[in-house]
Design a protein around this motif. Structure first.
Motif, short mmCIF file in Angstrom:
data_model
loop_
_atom_site.label_atom_id
_atom_site.label_comp_id
_atom_site.label_asym_id
_atom_site.label_seq_id
_atom_site.Cartn_x
_atom_site.Cartn_y
_atom_site.Cartn_z
N GLY A 42 0.78 -1.23 0.00
CA GLY A 42 0.00 0.00 0.00
C GLY A 42 0.81 1.28 0.00
N LYS A 43 2.12 1.18 -0.13
CA LYS A 43 2.97 2.36 -0.12
C LYS A 43 3.83 2.43 -1.37
N GLN A 44 4.35 3.63 -1.64
CA GLN A 44 5.23 3.82 -2.79
C GLN A 44 6.63 3.32 -2.49
N ARG A 45 7.36 3.03 -3.55
CA ARG A 45 8.75 2.62 -3.41
C ARG A 45 9.58 3.76 -2.83
N GLU A 46 10.48 3.44 -1.92
CA GLU A 46 11.34 4.44 -1.32
C GLU A 46 12.79 3.99 -1.33
N LEU A 47 13.68 4.95 -1.40
CA LEU A 47 15.10 4.67 -1.30
C LEU A 47 15.45 4.36 0.15
#
Length: 115
Positions: A42-47
């Motif tokens: 449910g979340k965006q990809r993050e570094l």
């Protein structure tokens, strides 16, 4: 063709440790930036972290002091040592290499942290 293969994911309890590795094959040179990204449900990809060929590192605030990124140029491999894991670290972790206007990605490895 460049190929990245991640390994080391799995299920661990909160407070545990896990070491991810990403082995590259193909036209990968030492002058690049290697990194790890993650995507939770449910979340965006993050570094999460990256490391340059000059060994400069960056970490997202949420993992500072707990995760360590490293690289072995001879083995064309980047590692992510994860300690004191938390349930919020649960995600699919993706290896990335940025090189000469190209981005290469692995298929991802699942990390699940139980409370």
């Amino acid at each position: 063709q460049v190929r990245l293969v991640e390994s080391g994911g799995g299920l661990v309890q909160a407070g545990g440790s896990l070491r991810l590795s990403c082995a590259a094959s193909g036209s990968i040179f030492s002058r690049n930036v290697m990194g790890w990204y993650r995507q939770a449900p449910g979340k965006q990809r993050e570094l999460v972290a990256f490391i340059s060929s000059g060994a400069n590192t960056h970490y997202v605030d949420s993992v500072k002091g707990r995760f360590t990124i490293s690289r072995d140029n001879a083995k064309k491999t980047v590692y992510l040592q994860m300690s004191n894991l938390k349930p919020e670290d649960t995600a699919v972790y993706y290896c990335n290499i940025a090189q000469i206007a190209h981005n290469y990605w692995g298929q991802g490895t699942q990390v699940t942290v139980s409370s």
